[in-house]
Design a protein around this motif. Structure first.
Motif, PDB file in Angstrom:
ATOM      1  N   ILE A  78      15.116 -14.378 -12.653  1.00 29.88           N
ATOM      2  CA  ILE A  78      14.283 -15.156 -11.732  1.00 29.88           C
ATOM      3  C   ILE A  78      13.445 -16.183 -12.485  1.00 29.88           C
ATOM      4  N   ALA A  79      13.304 -16.009 -13.813  1.00 30.96           N
ATOM      5  CA  ALA A  79      12.547 -16.968 -14.604  1.00 30.96           C
ATOM      6  C   ALA A  79      13.414 -18.147 -15.026  1.00 30.96           C
ATOM      7  N   LEU A  80      14.714 -17.920 -15.177  1.00 31.45           N
ATOM      8  CA  LEU A  80      15.618 -18.992 -15.579  1.00 31.45           C
ATOM      9  C   LEU A  80      15.885 -19.942 -14.423  1.00 31.45           C
ATOM     10  N   PRO A  81      16.159 -21.211 -14.702  1.00 30.64           N
ATOM     11  CA  PRO A  81      16.590 -22.120 -13.632  1.00 30.64           C
ATOM     12  C   PRO A  81      17.878 -21.621 -12.985  1.00 30.64           C
ATOM     13  N   GLY A  82      17.987 -21.844 -11.694  1.00 29.61           N
ATOM     14  CA  GLY A  82      19.156 -21.359 -10.976  1.00 29.61           C
ATOM     15  C   GLY A  82      20.464 -21.898 -11.509  1.00 29.61           C
ATOM     16  N   ILE A  83      20.464 -23.144 -11.987  1.00 27.48           N
ATOM     17  CA  ILE A  83      21.691 -23.738 -12.492  1.00 27.48           C
ATOM     18  C   ILE A  83      22.164 -23.038 -13.759  1.00 27.48           C
ATOM     19  N   VAL A  84      21.203 -22.561 -14.579  1.00 31.49           N
ATOM     20  CA  VAL A  84      21.569 -21.817 -15.784  1.00 31.49           C
ATOM     21  C   VAL A  84      22.186 -20.476 -15.404  1.00 31.49           C
TER      22      VAL A  84
ATOM     23  N   LEU B 157      15.162 -14.299   0.070  1.00 31.41           N
ATOM     24  CA  LEU B 157      15.599 -15.140  -1.049  1.00 31.41           C
ATOM     25  C   LEU B 157      17.112 -15.260  -1.087  1.00 31.41           C
ATOM     26  N   SER B 158      17.805 -14.161  -0.818  1.00 30.39           N
ATOM     27  CA  SER B 158      19.261 -14.196  -0.842  1.00 30.39           C
ATOM     28  C   SER B 158      19.815 -15.032   0.302  1.00 30.39           C
ATOM     29  N   PHE B 159      19.185 -14.938   1.463  1.00 33.45           N
ATOM     30  CA  PHE B 159      19.715 -15.627   2.641  1.00 33.45           C
ATOM     31  C   PHE B 159      19.726 -17.136   2.470  1.00 33.45           C
ATOM     32  N   ASP B 160      18.708 -17.709   1.790  1.00 31.25           N
ATOM     33  CA  ASP B 160      18.651 -19.165   1.672  1.00 31.25           C
ATOM     34  C   ASP B 160      18.943 -19.660   0.257  1.00 31.25           C
ATOM     35  N   GLU B 161      19.494 -18.804  -0.606  1.00 27.58           N
ATOM     36  CA  GLU B 161      19.852 -19.222  -1.963  1.00 27.58           C
ATOM     37  C   GLU B 161      21.051 -20.172  -1.933  1.00 27.58           C
ATOM     38  N   ILE B 162      20.960 -21.265  -2.691  1.00 30.30           N
ATOM     39  CA  ILE B 162      22.048 -22.242  -2.682  1.00 30.30           C
ATOM     40  C   ILE B 162      22.559 -22.583  -4.080  1.00 30.30           C
ATOM     41  N   ILE B 163      21.686 -22.621  -5.093  1.00 36.68           N
ATOM     42  CA  ILE B 163      22.111 -23.083  -6.419  1.00 36.68           C
ATOM     43  C   ILE B 163      23.077 -22.096  -7.049  1.00 36.68           C
ATOM     44  N   VAL B 164      22.663 -20.829  -7.139  1.00 35.94           N
ATOM     45  CA  VAL B 164      23.552 -19.810  -7.704  1.00 35.94           C
ATOM     46  C   VAL B 164      24.797 -19.654  -6.838  1.00 35.94           C
ATOM     47  N   THR B 165      24.628 -19.751  -5.528  1.00 35.47           N
ATOM     48  CA  THR B 165      25.757 -19.605  -4.616  1.00 35.47           C
ATOM     49  C   THR B 165      26.796 -20.693  -4.839  1.00 35.47           C
ATOM     50  N   THR B 166      26.356 -21.896  -5.135  1.00 37.29           N
ATOM     51  CA  THR B 166      27.285 -23.002  -5.350  1.00 37.29           C
ATOM     52  C   THR B 166      28.258 -22.696  -6.481  1.00 37.29           C
TER      53      THR B 166
END
Length: 268
Positions: free
Chosen positions: A109-115, A200-209
């Protein structure tokens, strides 16, 4: 005499900042019920529920909602189990490597989602796992575990250990102590952590992509809709539903944990 109340300029600045941050959300709510099908027609010409009916009648929207609910429920379940076990193992024990394990738990949760997304995608490719429902759930569970862990370990630190010792002294075994002493004390923390993780899971987009492949959760559906200006009213309705689905669990979690010093299991 020093006053604890903020001055009028500071309060106006604070309220102005809040208004600036929430104005776009208010506009989405307004345009979701606008009678005009234009992207932006201000002021609104009227009020209608037509777009809500259209959105709920579209198969692609319902499929995206169904997938997002499945992913959020599974990720929350995994997070509740792993986060609770991790907090029970770490909150009172002192051993070599404890700090490293704690860091690994909170790192996602501390790392950027793209990482996180790139790391998960590389790992799945190396293991030969095709992107799909399973990979999305694993990706979401990595940061949902942190939410549950933080809530549960915080409650455990406020729980009087004498209750557990008394239960064991009176003849209860480990399972009975957990069921009748610890679980009731942790109930609201588990519920709040689960609700936050679900939101948080319902609206997560970066990791999901990075982990979805050809699957489309509701946030990904919204992202794809940006290239379809004719569907803006329907997109606004779906965005409103996403905000409600994430806001209500967060408010509920806040309500459950707002009196953290007076809940069952605290030192009082």
């Amino acid at each position: 005499m020093h006053s604890e109340r903020a001055g009028m300029p500071l309060r106006l600045l604070a309220w102005g900042g809040l208004a600036f941050l929430h104005a776009p959300i208010l506009l989405i709510v307004v345009y979701a019920f606008n009678t005009e099908d234009a992207a932006f027609s201000f002021p609104p010409r009227g009020f209608t529920l037509k777009w809500l009916g259209i959105a709920l009648g579209r198969a692609d929207v319902l499929e995206a909602v169904k997938l997002s609910l499945q992913v959020a429920a599974l990720a929350t379940l995994i997070a509740l189990v792993l986060g609770s076990l991790a907090s029970l193992a770490l909150y009172r024990r002192t051993f070599f490597g404890k700090s490293a394990i704690s860091l690994l738990l909170i790192l996602p949760i501390a790392l950027p989602g793209i990482v996180t997304g790139l790391a998960l995608l590389s790992a799945f490719k190396a293991l030969g796992i095709a992107p799909g429902l399973v990979t999305i759930v694993i990706g979401h569970a990595t940061f949902c575990v942190v939410i549950v862990y933080n809530n549960v370990v915080g409650r455990l630190r406020r729980t009087a250990h004498s209750q557990i010792e008394a239960s064991l002294d009176l003849g209860a075994d480990g399972w009975q102590t957990f069921r009748y002493i610890m679980l009731p004390n942790l109930g609201s923390a588990l519920l709040a952590g689960g609700m936050l993780a679900f939101a948080l899971s319902f609206d997560e987009i970066i990791v999901t992509t990075f982990t979805a492949g050809h699957e489309r959760t509701l946030p990904i559906w919204l992202l794809n809709q940006l290239s379809r200006p004719r569907d803006v009213p329907v997109t606004n309705v779906v965005a409103l539903l996403v905000m409600l689905a994430t806001m209500l669990p967060i408010l509920g979690a806040w309500y459950l944990t707002r009196d953290g010093d007076s809940v069952a299991g605290s030192d009082k």
